[in-house]
Design an enzyme around this catalytic site. Structure first.
Site, PDB file in Angstrom:
ATOM      1  CG  HIS A  65      -4.905   8.373  -1.823  1.00 50.68           C
ATOM      2  ND1 HIS A  65      -4.156   7.488  -1.082  1.00 50.68           N
ATOM      3  CD2 HIS A  65      -6.097   7.766  -2.011  1.00 50.68           C
ATOM      4  CE1 HIS A  65      -4.866   6.394  -0.856  1.00 50.68           C
ATOM      5  NE2 HIS A  65      -6.051   6.546  -1.393  1.00 50.68           N
ATOM      6  CG  ASN A  75      -5.036   1.815   0.173  1.00 55.80           C
ATOM      7  OD1 ASN A  75      -4.520   2.817  -0.320  1.00 55.80           O
ATOM      8  ND2 ASN A  75      -6.335   1.690   0.355  1.00 55.80           N
ATOM      9  CE1 TYR A 135      -9.436   5.130  -7.282  1.00 53.27           C
ATOM     10  CE2 TYR A 135      -7.116   5.675  -7.360  1.00 53.27           C
ATOM     11  CZ  TYR A 135      -8.228   5.300  -6.646  1.00 53.27           C
ATOM     12  OH  TYR A 135      -8.137   5.099  -5.299  1.00 53.27           O
TER      13      TYR A 135
END
Ligand code: NDP
Length: 496
Positions: A55, A128, A338
């Site tokens: 990303h 997403n 993350y």
């Protein structure tokens, strides 16, 4: 004295010579004492922070979320406590596999990450533009991504690696079909849906838990590029999606999405014909209808891209009371990775930066670390319990007390007993796509698979064809014909 603002160095010392270095005479060597020169050069060479490993290319905007419907029977989250409640949001859209300078119209899933700044802290819904994902266990994630990135020797993208991995991991088929459909090349970011993708949970004020999925449906209407248009746009305007978003918002044409949830009771989860925590599957709308909850509007392009978009840090473990996770293995892996990625990329104090900071109360005993902004807790106690401050854990924020069905520790292969990788992709092909959509899907797959090279080409193609056939015979036949493959039935049992 002039009223004009003065140029200064980083600590505010005004200086005169911004463009001409200090030298010995007019043609002599440059002096080390020109501290303005080295301060500016030194800062310049440190301008980049590590690129996101996935990303990396993205666009962002601020906006607001408004609660439009009552879902308090499912969640006690303060945000959803009243119709009309609003909160500020920040959204970052992205492609996945390309580098920071790659083209916006690549065939790729799109990231759709939403940060809600709520009075109970920040809630990140990091999804997403597709409701499913390639794999269902985060242990496979680094390998999957290596196949989407560059070959270690040629430094080229490799269709061979991609199809090798997909064909060896048939649970990817659902996501692969959506990726190869025209939704794999959306027309910018405004004309696509967003999905939380994973199964999450909501806890209501009676302490009852429901499983939920989140869906943001675009109010601009779905619009996609065909493969040819997307390829052409890569050359014409590699920043198409960024420009489209900036121009729409700067012109007051604010994009909006409607937020829906799907809800499954714990009882329904036990009887559901698929594993409800398997991110390669959807929950059919006919069984679990969409329930409207709110509206997301984007209305402000941040004044500085790096400060707000590049430094934005999303993590699915940023959850608010009344909304929680599920045993979805991909989600559980992301709960770790993350936050870990942001600590590496932006630093341990990433949550102090304006885009990431909670605008409401933040009270804790975390101190120090690189780049501690503000007053770092000042002279308040930095330990708990203590006899000096009044901070207390609030019993209202009791975690959901979960009864676990098993005490066995295992590395259960979720593909072994849970291996229906084919019926939902089959439905997608047979019922969701129209005739044109089917034709484009086949053509896009054939084009992409024609990039498979080397001695394993035939093996990989045959293995993947088996998956297409198992999803839908017509799909398999059309792709085989497109690849000019003469079908050899003895090769048809190679699937894992
Ligand atoms: P439904 O017909 O009730 O729902 C189909 C969904 O597919 C709609 O949300 C629609 O979104 C979306 N859709 C329509 N055209 C396409 C396309 N070309 N590419 C991708 N998505 C599309 O059926 P089911 O719920 O039974 O699902 C059938 C299949 O639809 C699934 O196997 C899955 O592949 C796909 N799908 C399902 C979703 C779900 O959560 N159930 C969500 C998205 C896709 P919209 O109307 O907003 O365009």
């Amino acid at each position: 004295m002039s009223n004009k603002r003065k140029i200064t160095n980083a600590v505010g010392n005004p200086y005169l010579n911004h463009e001409n270095s200090q030298t010995v005479g007019s043609r002599g060597p440059v002096l080390l004492q020109d501290y303005i020169l080295h301060e500016n050069l030194a800062h310049f060479v440190r301008e980049r922070i590590p690129e996101r490993v996935v990303h990396a290319k993205g666009s962002g905007a601020y906006g607001k979320f408004t609660v439009t419907h009552d879902i308090t029977q499912y969640t006690r989250a303060k945000l959803f406590s009243k119709i009309g409640n609003e909160c500020k949001t920040f959204v970052r859209f992205s492609t996945v596999g390309g580098e920071k300078g790659s083209a916006d119209t690549e065939r790729d899933p799109r990231g759709f990450a939403v940060k809600f700044y709520t009075e109970d802290g920040n809630w990140d819904l990091v999804g997403n533009n597709t409701p499913v994902f390639f794999i269902k266990d985060a242990k496979k994630f680094p390998d999957l991504i290596h196949t989407q990135k560059r070959n270690p020797k040629t430094n080229l993208k490799s269709a061979t690696a991609a199809w090798d991995f997909w064909s060896l991991n048939p649970e990817s088929l659902h996501q692969v079909l959506i990726l190869m459909s025209d939704r794999g090349t959306p027309y910018g970011y405004r004309h696509m849906n967003g999905y939380g993708s994973h199964t999450f949970s909501m806890i209501n004020d009676k302490g009852i838990r429901h499983w939920v999925k989140f869906h943001f449906k675009t109010q601009q209407g779905i619009k996609n590029f065909t493969s040819a248009e997307a390829t052409e746009m890569k050359g014409k305007n590699p920043d198409f999606s960024q420009q489209d978003l900036v121009e729409a918002i700067e012109n007051g044409n604010f994009p909006k999405w409607t937020l829906y949830i799907q809800v499954m009771t714990e009882e329904q989860a036990k009887d559901f014909r698929w594993n409800p925590f398997d991110v390669t599957k959807v929950w059919p709308h006919s069984d679990f209808p969409l329930i409207e909850a709110g509206e997301l509007e984007l209305n402000e392009i941040p004044v500085n891209y790096f400060a707000h978009v590049e430094q934005s840090a999303f993590a699915p473990n940023h959850l608010i009371d009344g909304i929680s996770f599920s045993p979805d293995k991909m989600l559980q892996g992301r709960l770790f990775s993350y936050a870990d990625a942001q600590r590496y990329r932006v630093g341990v104090n990433a949550s102090q930066l304006p885009v990431n900071a909670c605008p409401f109360q933040v009270n804790n005993y975390q101190r120090d670390g690189f780049m501690a902004l503000g007053n770092n807790g000042g002279d308040a106690p930095n330990y708990y319990p203590n006899s000096f401050d009044d901070l207390q854990p609030d019993p209202a924020y009791q975690n959901y007390e979960e009864e676990l069905g098993s005490s066995l520790i295992s590395n259960f292969d979720s593909n072994k007993d849970d291996n229906d990788h084919f019926s939902q992709p089959g439905t997608f092909y047979a019922q969701t796509l129209n005739a044109q959509g089917k034709q484009n899907l086949v053509q896009n797959i054939v084009e992409h698979m024609n990039g498979i090279q080397g001695p394993k080409r035939e093996l990989i193609i045959n293995r993947q064809l088996c998956h297409f056939f198992r999803a839908n015979i017509e799909l398999g036949m059309k792709i085989a014909a497109g690849l000019q493959i003469t079908l050899d039935p003895s090769q048809m049992h190679h699937s894992k």
